[in-house]
Design a protein around this motif. Structure first.
Motif, mmCIF file in Angstrom:
data_model
loop_
_atom_site.group_PDB
_atom_site.id
_atom_site.type_symbol
_atom_site.label_atom_id
_atom_site.label_comp_id
_atom_site.label_asym_id
_atom_site.label_seq_id
_atom_site.Cartn_x
_atom_site.Cartn_y
_atom_site.Cartn_z
ATOM 1 N N TYR A 38 0.825 -1.208 0.000
ATOM 2 C CA TYR A 38 0.000 0.000 0.000
ATOM 3 C C TYR A 38 0.859 1.258 0.000
ATOM 4 C CZ TYR A 38 -3.976 -2.966 0.843
ATOM 5 O OH TYR A 38 -4.940 -3.912 0.703
ATOM 6 N N VAL A 39 2.087 1.165 0.456
ATOM 7 C CA VAL A 39 2.928 2.363 0.565
ATOM 8 C C VAL A 39 4.092 2.307 -0.418
ATOM 9 C CG1 VAL A 39 3.770 3.962 2.287
ATOM 10 C CG2 VAL A 39 2.476 2.028 3.003
ATOM 11 N N ARG A 41 6.499 3.039 -3.155
ATOM 12 C CA ARG A 41 6.672 4.184 -4.059
ATOM 13 C C ARG A 41 7.709 3.891 -5.122
ATOM 14 N NH1 ARG A 41 7.942 7.138 1.287
ATOM 15 N NH2 ARG A 41 8.074 4.939 1.764
ATOM 16 N N LEU A 46 14.650 5.833 -8.171
ATOM 17 C CA LEU A 46 14.926 7.257 -8.378
ATOM 18 C C LEU A 46 16.422 7.522 -8.490
ATOM 19 C CD1 LEU A 46 12.352 9.008 -6.049
ATOM 20 C CD2 LEU A 46 12.383 9.019 -8.512
ATOM 21 N N ARG A 61 13.559 10.249 3.074
ATOM 22 C CA ARG A 61 12.110 10.098 3.054
ATOM 23 C C ARG A 61 11.663 8.649 2.876
ATOM 24 N NH1 ARG A 61 13.749 14.876 2.336
ATOM 25 N NH2 ARG A 61 12.481 16.673 2.849
ATOM 26 N N VAL A 62 12.587 7.700 3.056
ATOM 27 C CA VAL A 62 12.173 6.294 3.149
ATOM 28 C C VAL A 62 11.258 6.156 4.350
ATOM 29 C CG1 VAL A 62 12.960 3.970 3.621
ATOM 30 C CG2 VAL A 62 14.239 5.389 2.061
ATOM 31 N N GLY A 64 9.969 8.633 7.782
ATOM 32 C CA GLY A 64 10.053 9.927 8.441
ATOM 33 C C GLY A 64 10.526 9.828 9.872
ATOM 34 N N SER A 353 6.276 2.053 5.859
ATOM 35 C CA SER A 353 6.863 2.846 4.775
ATOM 36 C C SER A 353 8.329 2.488 4.560
ATOM 37 C CB SER A 353 6.699 4.327 5.052
ATOM 38 O OG SER A 353 7.430 4.693 6.170
ATOM 39 N N GLY B 24 0.500 6.087 1.541
ATOM 40 C CA GLY B 24 1.828 6.053 0.931
ATOM 41 C C GLY B 24 2.726 7.170 1.392
ATOM 42 N N SER B 25 2.552 7.585 2.636
ATOM 43 C CA SER B 25 3.399 8.638 3.170
ATOM 44 C C SER B 25 4.617 8.019 3.850
ATOM 45 C CB SER B 25 2.580 9.447 4.171
ATOM 46 O OG SER B 25 3.392 9.958 5.167
ATOM 47 N N CYS B 26 5.616 8.849 4.155
ATOM 48 C CA CYS B 26 6.825 8.325 4.801
ATOM 49 C C CYS B 26 6.687 8.329 6.304
ATOM 50 C CB CYS B 26 8.040 9.135 4.388
ATOM 51 S SG CYS B 26 8.130 10.749 5.168
ATOM 52 N N ASN B 27 5.493 8.515 6.866
ATOM 53 C CA ASN B 27 5.253 8.582 8.312
ATOM 54 C C ASN B 27 5.508 9.950 8.892
ATOM 55 O OD1 ASN B 27 4.465 6.045 8.777
ATOM 56 N ND2 ASN B 27 6.426 5.275 9.457
ATOM 57 N N ASN B 67 -0.877 5.546 -4.974
ATOM 58 C CA ASN B 67 -0.459 4.553 -5.952
ATOM 59 C C ASN B 67 -1.669 3.693 -6.333
ATOM 60 O OD1 ASN B 67 -0.647 2.331 -4.158
ATOM 61 N ND2 ASN B 67 1.374 2.779 -3.345
ATOM 62 N N VAL B 99 8.805 14.598 -3.537
ATOM 63 C CA VAL B 99 10.043 14.090 -4.118
ATOM 64 C C VAL B 99 9.816 12.784 -4.867
ATOM 65 C CG1 VAL B 99 11.668 15.151 -2.530
ATOM 66 C CG2 VAL B 99 10.646 12.983 -1.937
ATOM 67 N N PHE B 100 8.671 12.155 -4.631
ATOM 68 C CA PHE B 100 8.430 10.853 -5.263
ATOM 69 C C PHE B 100 7.655 10.974 -6.564
ATOM 70 C CE2 PHE B 100 8.213 9.969 -0.605
ATOM 71 C CZ PHE B 100 9.493 9.479 -0.529
ATOM 72 N N ARG B 101 7.393 12.193 -7.035
ATOM 73 C CA ARG B 101 6.460 12.330 -8.158
ATOM 74 C C ARG B 101 6.941 11.600 -9.404
ATOM 75 N NH1 ARG B 101 9.261 16.696 -7.217
ATOM 76 N NH2 ARG B 101 10.410 17.682 -8.896
ATOM 77 N N GLU B 102 8.269 11.364 -9.529
ATOM 78 C CA GLU B 102 8.766 10.682 -10.716
ATOM 79 C C GLU B 102 8.960 9.187 -10.505
ATOM 80 O OE1 GLU B 102 11.542 13.579 -10.479
ATOM 81 O OE2 GLU B 102 11.276 14.421 -12.481
ATOM 82 N N ALA B 103 8.700 8.700 -9.297
ATOM 83 C CA ALA B 103 8.862 7.258 -9.048
ATOM 84 C C ALA B 103 7.782 6.479 -9.794
ATOM 85 C CB ALA B 103 8.788 6.979 -7.562
ATOM 86 N N TYR B 104 8.100 5.223 -10.152
ATOM 87 C CA TYR B 104 7.215 4.519 -11.085
ATOM 88 C C TYR B 104 5.877 4.137 -10.489
ATOM 89 C CZ TYR B 104 8.642 0.142 -8.837
ATOM 90 O OH TYR B 104 8.874 -0.849 -7.941
ATOM 91 N N ASN B 105 5.816 3.982 -9.164
ATOM 92 C CA ASN B 105 4.556 3.521 -8.579
ATOM 93 C C ASN B 105 3.753 4.671 -7.976
ATOM 94 O OD1 ASN B 105 2.846 1.371 -8.092
ATOM 95 N ND2 ASN B 105 3.558 1.134 -5.985
ATOM 96 N N VAL B 106 3.984 5.876 -8.419
ATOM 97 C CA VAL B 106 3.312 7.023 -7.832
ATOM 98 C C VAL B 106 2.445 7.707 -8.884
ATOM 99 C CG1 VAL B 106 3.696 9.299 -6.848
ATOM 100 C CG2 VAL B 106 5.037 7.387 -6.053
ATOM 101 N N CYS B 123 7.178 19.642 4.242
ATOM 102 C CA CYS B 123 7.701 18.268 4.198
ATOM 103 C C CYS B 123 8.509 17.998 5.442
ATOM 104 C CB CYS B 123 8.544 18.044 2.964
ATOM 105 S SG CYS B 123 9.051 16.336 2.778
ATOM 106 N N PRO B 124 7.910 17.458 6.486
ATOM 107 C CA PRO B 124 6.477 17.271 6.685
ATOM 108 C C PRO B 124 5.813 18.562 7.165
ATOM 109 C CG PRO B 124 7.668 16.398 8.536
ATOM 110 C CD PRO B 124 8.697 16.912 7.586
#
Lengths: 357, 174
Positions: A38-39, A41, A46, A61-62, A64, A353, B24-27, B67, B99-106, B123-124
């Motif tokens: 689900y998370v 990315r 990248l 950002r792997v 937080g 995440s 899909g956040s980094c926490n 995603n 920062v993830f906008r170009e990653a393939y699963n986003v 951020c955050p």
């Protein structure tokens, strides 16, 4: 007859989308089937469009919660490939920030666990104490959670003598606050009722399934990657925190005692921090393969980096502790009661995440 | 509007209930949303409650990128919420993919899947900004229109607002 109950991905106990399908017989869990993704990315890819300096911000950002340690490990990899000698002061500062991250992560987790068994006041107290650590991070690094202090070759920011003195003062206050919480954790009937004997993982199971971090140490295996002496850990004196029982209670106590340990490490580092440069000069491009390990709040973190002397890195592979801790979770769940599932799931301190990146 | 409707509306304005979904956040943003509930920020003194059931919630707080897998879950939660409802996208990832906008699963920000009422950059995002976002979402709920015909709002301190307004200019100048 077996019933299947979904746990997650949106669940009040976990802020993260962990999904477990629980096969129940009456109230007893027979089997737990995890669903991940689900998370996800795909941030490792990248590396093909971001250069090695920009990747520091990506790997932060792997996750937080332990972002500083991710960046630290990634920088160790690149520095190892390029043969850069990191200044001693930078090493000390990195580890001070890492230990502050460990403290806020453990306090956060303690609050979430207390919330999972319905002890709202403990949740509030743990998070109130945690805000002291967040204040230190904000004042010294400029942001509360993702602090972005690491760069290849050293650190971006310095701590002034005043700030270092203040860090020591906050460490003292934290210790006093933790002493106030401690009797509640160790003596309270309801805390023990919900955690003692719940989710037992034996020494043998923990070792064979490759558990990591407090999960492993809670089962009696004295393994702490900080003992390998990366960064400034080689200059200070400490021993891994180990508990024997292997249940949720033991893992809680490992993390709680690690809070005291972190305070002690911060004290040792601040009192012996040397003067000097903040970062070494970086020239050229990395070449070759390397793997580096470090200790996250959740356990062993491993980075593998392959570079070909190009502007972009060839491969960045991240192995995170929760990835190692999911198989033990699936062994602990069968046989427990439905009501204990949130506590057992939280006792591994899941960071989804991290796991899915 | 009847007396009962009026009472409901007033209660909703005084005590909005939130549901938080990590998409899909980094926490980073998630723990800041939780930090809002704790003694230092303490939004419960304003009647804001964090609850787990979408059927009881007025405001959906979403953090992180979308995603293909969690888009379904997000849409599901949004559809289960009763009208009137507001959506807050938290953080750089929630607003645009970050920062993830170009990653393939986003796929991108939350607005790719559901209509967003308030954007909270950062951020955050800081807890202060998130609280400000909830206040702005209440402005949206005040309008009492089920259809989303108004422009989305951006929550943050003054600086962030200027940052958002000048975004096109910034893109041109690089």
């Amino acid at each position: 007859m077996a019933t299947i109950v979904p746990f997650g991905p949106q669940h009040p106990v976990l802020p993260e989308p962990l999904h477990l399908r629980l096969v129940l017989e009456d109230e007893i869990v027979k089997e737990a089937l995890p669903t991940l993704g689900y998370v996800h990315r795909g941030l490792e890819t990248l590396a093909s469009i971001r250069d090695m300096d920009q990747m520091v911000q990506i790997v932060e950002r792997v996750c937080g919660i332990c972002s500083c340690i991710h960046a630290h490990t990634y920088c160790m990899c690149i520095e190892g490939l390029m043969g850069i000698e990191v200044p001693k002061r930078a090493d000390y500062l990195r580890v001070i920030w890492s230990e502050l991250h460990r403290m806020h992560s453990h306090l956060l987790w303690l609050g979430l666990l207390a919330d999972a068994f319905g002890m709202e006041s403990m949740f509030m107290h743990a998070w109130r104490i945690r805000e002291r650590v967040m204040d230190v991070l904000e004042a010294t690094a400029g942001n509360r959670v993702i602090i972005s202090v690491n760069k290849i070759g050293g650190v971006r920011r310095d701590m002034s003598p005043d700030q270092l003195r203040w860090v020591l003062q906050v460490a003292d206050e934290l210790e006093k606050e933790l002493d106030l919480i401690k009797p509640v954790l160790t003596n309270d009937y309801s805390v023990k009722k919900r955690t003692v004997g719940v989710g037992v993982l034996t020494y043998q199971q923990a070792y064979e399934l490759g558990a990591a971090g407090p999960q492993l140490r809670g089962s009696g295996v004295a393994q702490d990657i900080r003992m390998t002496g990366y960064g400034a850990y080689k200059y200070i004196d400490f021993a891994p925190v180990v508990e024997k029982d292997g249940d949720s209670w033991a893992r809680t106590m490992v993390r709680f005692r690690e809070l005291y340990q972190s305070i002690d490490i911060v004290r040792q580092l601040v009192s012996s921090i040397p003067d000097g440069e903040l970062a070494a000069k970086v020239k050229g491009k990395p070449m070759g393969e390397i793997a580096c390990r470090s200790e996250q709040p959740r356990g062993e973190l491993m980075y593998y980096v392959k570079a070909t002397g190009d502007k972009y890195l060839d491969r960045v592979r991240i192995r995170t502790p929760t990835f190692a801790n999911v198989p033990p979770l699936l062994v602990m769940l069968p046989g427990c009661e439905m009501a204990d599932v949130p506590i057992i799931a939280l006792s591994i301190d899941p960071c989804i995440s991290c796991t899915e990146r | 509007m009847g007396f009962f409707q009026e009472l409901l509306h007033k209660s909703r304005m005084k005590s909005p209930w939130l549901i938080h979904f990590d998409c899909g956040s980094c926490n980073g943003c998630d723990i800041e949303v939780l930090a809002c509930l704790t003694p230092v920020y303490d939004v419960e003194r304003f009647g804001v409650l964090n609850i787990g059931n979408p059927k009881h919630a007025d405001i959906l707080v979403v953090s992180g990128t979308v995603n293909p897998r969690n888009a379904k879950v997000l849409k599901n939660i949004y559809d289960q919420m009763p009208e009137p409802k507001a959506v807050i996208a938290i953080g750089a990832c929630g607003t645009s993919g970050g920062v993830f906008r170009e990653a393939y699963n986003v796929l991108g920000g939350v607005d790719k899947v559901i209509p967003v009422d308030v954007y909270v950059p950062g951020c955050p995002s800081k807890p202060e900004a998130i609280i400000d976002g909830v206040v702005l979402a209440l402005e949206k709920l005040k309008v009492r229109k089920p259809e989303k015909d108004t422009e989305p709002l951006v929550a943050d301190l003054k600086k962030a607002r200027e940052f958002y307004e000048n975004r096109e200019e910034r893109q041109v100048t690089g």
